[in-house]
Design a protein around this motif. Structure first.
Motif, PDB file in Angstrom:
ATOM      1  N   LEU A  48      49.428 -52.109 -43.823  1.00 33.90           N
ATOM      2  CA  LEU A  48      49.686 -53.278 -44.657  1.00 33.90           C
ATOM      3  C   LEU A  48      48.514 -53.579 -45.587  1.00 33.90           C
ATOM      4  O   LEU A  48      48.689 -54.243 -46.610  1.00 33.90           O
ATOM      5  CB  LEU A  48      50.002 -54.487 -43.782  1.00 33.90           C
ATOM      6  N   TYR A  51      49.424 -50.997 -48.337  1.00 30.81           N
ATOM      7  CA  TYR A  51      50.669 -51.303 -49.028  1.00 30.81           C
ATOM      8  C   TYR A  51      51.127 -52.716 -48.690  1.00 30.81           C
ATOM      9  O   TYR A  51      51.711 -52.952 -47.636  1.00 30.81           O
ATOM     10  CB  TYR A  51      51.768 -50.299 -48.634  1.00 30.81           C
ATOM     11  N   ARG A  53      53.324 -56.152 -48.493  1.00 29.53           N
ATOM     12  CA  ARG A  53      54.754 -56.430 -48.428  1.00 29.53           C
ATOM     13  C   ARG A  53      55.261 -56.815 -49.808  1.00 29.53           C
ATOM     14  O   ARG A  53      54.566 -57.463 -50.585  1.00 29.53           O
ATOM     15  CB  ARG A  53      55.017 -57.579 -47.445  1.00 29.53           C
ATOM     16  N   TYR A  54      56.498 -56.435 -50.105  1.00 25.78           N
ATOM     17  CA  TYR A  54      57.127 -56.846 -51.353  1.00 25.78           C
ATOM     18  C   TYR A  54      57.394 -58.348 -51.283  1.00 25.78           C
ATOM     19  O   TYR A  54      57.896 -58.862 -50.281  1.00 25.78           O
ATOM     20  CB  TYR A  54      58.435 -56.081 -51.552  1.00 25.78           C
ATOM     21  N   GLN A  60      63.260 -59.277 -47.655  1.00 21.70           N
ATOM     22  CA  GLN A  60      62.594 -58.850 -46.422  1.00 21.70           C
ATOM     23  C   GLN A  60      63.433 -59.210 -45.203  1.00 21.70           C
ATOM     24  O   GLN A  60      63.604 -58.399 -44.286  1.00 21.70           O
ATOM     25  CB  GLN A  60      61.202 -59.488 -46.315  1.00 21.70           C
ATOM     26  N   THR A  84      59.725 -53.388 -42.659  1.00 25.43           N
ATOM     27  CA  THR A  84      58.973 -53.954 -43.773  1.00 25.43           C
ATOM     28  C   THR A  84      59.297 -53.224 -45.068  1.00 25.43           C
ATOM     29  O   THR A  84      59.269 -51.986 -45.117  1.00 25.43           O
ATOM     30  CB  THR A  84      57.459 -53.855 -43.507  1.00 25.43           C
ATOM     31  N   VAL A  86      57.786 -52.366 -48.472  1.00 22.23           N
ATOM     32  CA  VAL A  86      56.463 -52.355 -49.082  1.00 22.23           C
ATOM     33  C   VAL A  86      56.586 -52.267 -50.595  1.00 22.23           C
ATOM     34  O   VAL A  86      57.531 -51.678 -51.132  1.00 22.23           O
ATOM     35  CB  VAL A  86      55.590 -51.200 -48.540  1.00 22.23           C
ATOM     36  N   ASP A  87      55.627 -52.867 -51.278  1.00 18.38           N
ATOM     37  CA  ASP A  87      55.654 -52.952 -52.743  1.00 18.38           C
ATOM     38  C   ASP A  87      55.087 -51.669 -53.339  1.00 18.38           C
ATOM     39  O   ASP A  87      53.937 -51.608 -53.755  1.00 18.38           O
ATOM     40  CB  ASP A  87      54.856 -54.165 -53.208  1.00 18.38           C
ATOM     41  N   SER A  88      55.916 -50.647 -53.354  1.00 16.74           N
ATOM     42  CA  SER A  88      55.508 -49.347 -53.877  1.00 16.74           C
ATOM     43  C   SER A  88      56.692 -48.687 -54.556  1.00 16.74           C
ATOM     44  O   SER A  88      57.811 -48.738 -54.046  1.00 16.74           O
ATOM     45  CB  SER A  88      55.008 -48.445 -52.736  1.00 16.74           C
ATOM     46  N   TYR A 102      58.842 -48.753 -42.199  1.00 15.61           N
ATOM     47  CA  TYR A 102      58.575 -49.171 -43.571  1.00 15.61           C
ATOM     48  C   TYR A 102      59.521 -48.441 -44.523  1.00 15.61           C
ATOM     49  O   TYR A 102      59.762 -47.246 -44.368  1.00 15.61           O
ATOM     50  CB  TYR A 102      57.132 -48.846 -43.974  1.00 15.61           C
ATOM     51  N   HIS A 104      59.945 -48.107 -48.831  1.00 17.23           N
ATOM     52  CA  HIS A 104      59.380 -48.440 -50.130  1.00 17.23           C
ATOM     53  C   HIS A 104      60.492 -48.984 -51.032  1.00 17.23           C
ATOM     54  O   HIS A 104      61.626 -48.512 -50.994  1.00 17.23           O
ATOM     55  CB  HIS A 104      58.769 -47.195 -50.779  1.00 17.23           C
TER      56      HIS A 104
END
Length: 370
Positions: A48, A51, A53-54, A60, A84, A86-88, A102, A104
């Motif tokens: 975390l 990466y 969290r969005y 979520q 989760t 992730v903001d990627s 996770y 993306h």
């Protein structure tokens, strides 16, 4: 003497054998479930940091809800699963030991229904229930998870070389047998949860189309695309027809009256999802990089490629023999750039030191001998 050695080896093997909760087979493992849970919780914090969290609480919560629905029908339903987003922009999903999963947002954008989302999450749950990461670690002394966290989704070989076998497996897949096993388990969990297990095949089609498109676009630019894609999907998986027979076929026997797809609900949840780079981490356009919040622009040499992550911007030459990594941290006004650099490298000697100036900005450059 030989008999003693063999007895010791046999005792070591028995001490490392455990019944796999998903398959019922005896596996060679060197980690208890308690150790597995502790490991996952510890490295979840590290992931975390790499990466974030969005930033969409509603989305979520939706992903957690879908993931829990699948996990409740798994072979290790007693675990506390954490899903989760992730903001990627990378097209990837992966799982840590103990139930930390996770996905993306880059992969989420290519899915077409809730059943397909459940298929991706079910596949990752399958890796957890079959203890693939634990089995992988038990067969190798390499343990490079922290290094791999820095390389997740980048596709940069020089970064990946710094990582160990197990960390690489988390992100790039576990090989054909384990990936097929995770697909089979995931399809079972889909069916038991009321989703159409055909969604597992649809996900493969979507990802295959995306990879074909990426290769075609790279060919137009005269660039190569690293093989593998999501979990090495098309390196380790057999063709779709065989997957249909081996994975979806048996799962269909578990399907009840309901075979939910959930396309409309899923698309409504994705409304407004950021696609590609986010403004918060900067925008790439070819070999140029723009960051509005920090108010700077960079241009790299022709042929260089950019990897943009929340914590680091990496530029590398086409042959991946040259890298420039840019990070951000709080400045200490008490230090000159030269003092900062010397502090950063510790007791190592610097050579060829030289002051830099760009407008009002001051800097310092030097070489670490060797």
């Amino acid at each position: 003497m030989m008999r003693t050695v063999l007895v010791c080896l046999a005792c070591a093997w028995l001490a490392g054998c455990a019944v796999n909760p998903a398959t019922g087979r005896n596996d060679f493992v060197m980690m208890s479930e308690r150790q597995e849970l502790d490991l996952g919780a510890r490295y979840n914090q590290e992931i975390l940091k790499q990466y974030p969290r969005y930033d969409d609480a509603r989305l979520q919560a939706y992903i957690q809800r879908v993931g829990e629905r699948v996990a409740r029908n798994s072979h290790r339903s007693q675990l506390n699963y954490v899903f989760t987003l992730v903001d990627s922009p990378d097209i990837n999903a992966f799982a840590l030991p103990g139930g930390y999963i996770y996905i993306h947002r880059g992969l989420l954008a290519y899915l077409n229904s809730e059943a397909e989302l459940a298929a991706v999450l079910g596949h990752e749950v399958g890796h957890v229930t079959a203890r693939h990461s634990v089995r992988q670690q038990s067969q190798s002394t390499a343990w490079g998870l922290l290094g791999q966290a820095a390389a997740i989704g980048t596709g940069i070989g020089a970064v990946g070389d710094l990582t160990g076998v197990m960390g690489n497996a988390f992100v790039r897949g576990y090989g054909r047998d384990m990936e097929l096993e995770a697909d089979g388990l995931g399809a079972q969990y889909l069916a038991r949860s009321g989703y159409d297990p055909q969604a597992m095949i649809e996900v493969v089609k979507v990802l295959k189309n995306q990879e074909d498109f990426a290769r075609a676009q790279a060919a137009k630019r005269g660039e190569a695309v690293a093989a593998g894609g999501y979990h090495g999907l098309f390196d380790t998986h057999p063709d779709n027809e065989r997957r249909l027979q081996q994975v979806v076929g048996p799962a269909r026997a578990l399907v009840g009256e309901s075979q939910e797809v959930g396309r409309d609900t899923f698309l409504q949840m994705l409304d407004g999802l950021v696609f590609g780079d986010s403004a918060a981490s900067g925008i790439r356009r070819g070999r140029h990089f723009y960051h509005g919040e920090l108010d700077f622009t960079l241009s790299y040499p022709a042929g260089w490629q950019l990897v943009n992550r929340p914590d680091v911007l990496i530029g590398h030459s086409a042959d991946q023999q040259a890298f420039v990594a840019m990070t951000l941290e709080a400045a200490d006004a008490r230090l000159t750039p030269a003092e900062f650099l010397r502090q950063r490298v510790g007791n190592q000697r610097l050579a060829a030191g030289e002051e830099l100036r760009l407008g009002a900005l001051q800097g310092y450059t030097a070489v670490l001998p060797g």
